[in-house]
Every structure is written in structure tokens, then in C-alpha cells.
Design a protein around this motif. Structure first.
Motif, PDB file in Angstrom:
ATOM      1  N   ARG A 193       3.606   3.061   6.149  1.00 14.91           N
ATOM      2  CA  ARG A 193       3.853   4.236   6.991  1.00 14.91           C
ATOM      3  C   ARG A 193       2.714   4.456   7.989  1.00 14.91           C
ATOM      4  O   ARG A 193       2.948   4.876   9.126  1.00 14.91           O
ATOM      5  N   GLN A 211       3.505   1.419   0.265  1.00 11.10           N
ATOM      6  CA  GLN A 211       4.353   2.189   1.166  1.00 11.10           C
ATOM      7  C   GLN A 211       3.527   3.118   2.057  1.00 11.10           C
ATOM      8  O   GLN A 211       3.862   3.323   3.232  1.00 11.10           O
ATOM      9  N   HIS A 265       3.600   0.145  -5.630  1.00 15.87           N
ATOM     10  CA  HIS A 265       4.609   0.503  -4.633  1.00 15.87           C
ATOM     11  C   HIS A 265       4.143   1.649  -3.743  1.00 15.87           C
ATOM     12  O   HIS A 265       4.252   1.579  -2.514  1.00 15.87           O
ATOM     13  N   ASP A 266       3.622   2.720  -4.337  1.00 15.22           N
ATOM     14  CA  ASP A 266       3.237   3.900  -3.562  1.00 15.22           C
ATOM     15  C   ASP A 266       2.118   3.578  -2.575  1.00 15.22           C
ATOM     16  O   ASP A 266       2.162   4.002  -1.410  1.00 15.22           O
ATOM     17  N   ASP A 274      12.414   4.019   4.223  1.00 19.40           N
ATOM     18  CA  ASP A 274      13.101   4.957   3.326  1.00 19.40           C
ATOM     19  C   ASP A 274      13.935   4.203   2.291  1.00 19.40           C
ATOM     20  O   ASP A 274      13.986   4.586   1.114  1.00 19.40           O
ATOM     21  N   TYR A 315      13.697  -4.792  -2.790  1.00 15.64           N
ATOM     22  CA  TYR A 315      12.478  -4.372  -2.105  1.00 15.64           C
ATOM     23  C   TYR A 315      11.958  -5.470  -1.178  1.00 15.64           C
ATOM     24  O   TYR A 315      11.620  -5.212  -0.020  1.00 15.64           O
ATOM     25  N   ASP A 371      11.786   2.833  -0.424  1.00 16.32           N
ATOM     26  CA  ASP A 371      11.435   3.853  -1.420  1.00 16.32           C
ATOM     27  C   ASP A 371      12.481   3.935  -2.523  1.00 16.32           C
ATOM     28  O   ASP A 371      12.163   4.249  -3.674  1.00 16.32           O
ATOM     29  N   ARG A 372      13.735   3.665  -2.162  1.00 13.95           N
ATOM     30  CA  ARG A 372      14.834   3.798  -3.122  1.00 13.95           C
ATOM     31  C   ARG A 372      15.238   2.466  -3.747  1.00 13.95           C
ATOM     32  O   ARG A 372      16.197   2.418  -4.524  1.00 13.95           O
TER      33      ARG A 372
END
Length: 230
Positions: A192, A188, A184-185, A129, A140, A132-133
Motif C-alpha cells: 500500500r 500488504q 501477510h499484514d 483488496d 494470494y 487481503d481476502r
């Protein structure tokens, strides 16, 4: 007298690593290693013993020992008439490092997953989480390293120590090519999926996911470097 290398000006501002107290040589090696990883000491930068010693307020003997340590780790090479310089980066080095890391993390996950507690898994989810921010590449990558170590901690210190070193090498390569949080997406989503497999105790699935996740990132970086050299 040769002028002081400007790349060494940052040495006095870099923090010393945590953990047990370091010897002077280990401290010098730690500062130089961090400078290389963070890109402050670029490939080919000369590491003159007298300059490093002056910047860090130490004698030349521990600097000499630190440079030998870094040479054995692959961070530094010794060139005729130039002395110690920061090692260059080649596509083959990138692929090898990322593949070694993939192999090591797969082996570590097999040992670690049965020992992961709910608290460890929650910590890993929290790190995702925060990733993500993350507002910068530095933030990162710091969180990214903690995430991978959180999943492999159950394998023991020898595994996590080696994985930590390989992640540091990987981060050096990433910093050479990335200035933003590219892909990034996608990355991530893979993180997950790996975490969920760990949470469900699906060892083979987690191993099958983390290997390509790491190795393919190395291939992408190596191809980028190859295209620039073409």
C-alpha cells in the motif's frame, strides 16, 4: 522398462498458458514450468521424455525441445545417467533471483509511474483488496503477481515479460517454504505504501520502497533454507 514417474501424473491436469497460440514445444514447456512453479514437480524429479510425451499426447521431439528451453531458463538441469531433472534450489539462487527482480522492478517503475492512469491505479488498489481476502497461498500469489505487473505495465512489454518470469521463479521459492500467508499484514502494508507513492507520482520514493520489499523477502527465504541445511 522403467516405471513411469508418479510426479508426471499431474501434467495432464495442468492448464495451457493463455495469449497467442503456442507451438507444441512451447506448450510442453509451459505445462512443465507450471508444474515446477506450483511444486507438483519437485527438485530432482526426473523428466523422462517418453513419460512426458505419453502424458501430454505429443511426440518426443517437441518434448526434447521443451526440455532444452527449460534448461536454458534454469528450471531443468541434465545429469549423467539420469537425464533431465528439475533443478534444485540453493540460497544463492534465491538471493540472486529476488535481487534481479528488485533491480528490474525499480527500473520499470521509473518508466511506468508517469504513465499510470487513474484506472490502472484503481485496478492495483482492487488487487490489494482482493489479496487481503485471499483464502489460499495460490490465490494470494496469483493476485500478487498481477499487482506488481499492474504497477510496471507502463514500462512496456519487454520489462513486464522479464518481470513476469522473475516473479514465477520467486513464486517457486516461496511455495517451497510457505504453506500459509506468513507476514501477510507487513507485506500488504508495504504494498500500500508503494501504491500510494505511485499514485502521488513520487518516483524516487516508490523505487526506494520496492527494492527492499523484494530483496529482503529473498534474504528471508534464503536464510530459512540455510537454517534447514545447517
Amino acid at each position: 522398462m522403467r516405471p513411469k514417474s508418479p510426479t508426471l501424473d499431474i501434467l495432464s491436469t495442468l492448464p495451457m498458458g493463455g495469449g497467442r497460440p503456442l507451438t507444441v514445444a512451447e506448450y510442453v514447456a509451459d505445462v512443465l514450468r507450471r508444474g515446477i512453479i506450483q511444486g507438483e514437480l519437485p527438485s530432482g524429479a526426473e523428466l523422462r521424455q517418453e513419460d512426458v510425451a505419453a502424458q501430454l499426447n505429443v511426440s518426443r521431439m517437441p518434448v526434447r525441445e521443451a526440455l532444452r528451453m527449460l534448461q536454458s531458463e534454469g528450471w531443468v538441469v541434465v545429469e549423467p545417467r539420469r537425464g533431465a531433472v528439475v533443478a534444485s534450489v540453493e540460497p544463492g539462487d534465491i538471493r540472486e533471483t529476488f535481487q534481479l527482480r528488485a533491480d528490474m522492478e525499480q527500473a520499470a517503475l521509473r518508466r511506468s509511474i508517469p504513465l499510470l492512469t487513474d484506472e490502472r491505479l484503481r485496478d492495483a488498489a482492487t488487487l490489494l483488496d482482493r489479496m487481503d481476502r485471499a483464502s489460499s497461498l495460490d490465490d494470494y500469489l496469483s493476485l500478487h503477481k498481477k499487482f506488481h505487473l499492474a504497477l510496471t505495465v507502463g514500462a512496456g512489454r519487454r520489462y513486464t515479460g522479464l518481470i513476469s518470469e522473475l516473479i514465477d521463479l520467486s513464486d517457486r521459492y516461496l511455495r517451497l517454504e510457505l504453506t500459509t500467508l506468513a507476514n501477510h499484514d507487513e507485506s500488504q502494508a508495504e504494498h500500500r505504501a508503494i501504491l500510494e507513492a505511485c499514485r502521488l507520482g513520487k518516483i524516487d520514493e516508490a523505487i526506494a520502497q520496492i527494492g527492499p520489499h523484494i530483496a529482503e523477502a529473498g534474504d528471508d527465504l534464503a536464510r530459512t533454507l540455510e537454517s534447514k541445511k545447517a
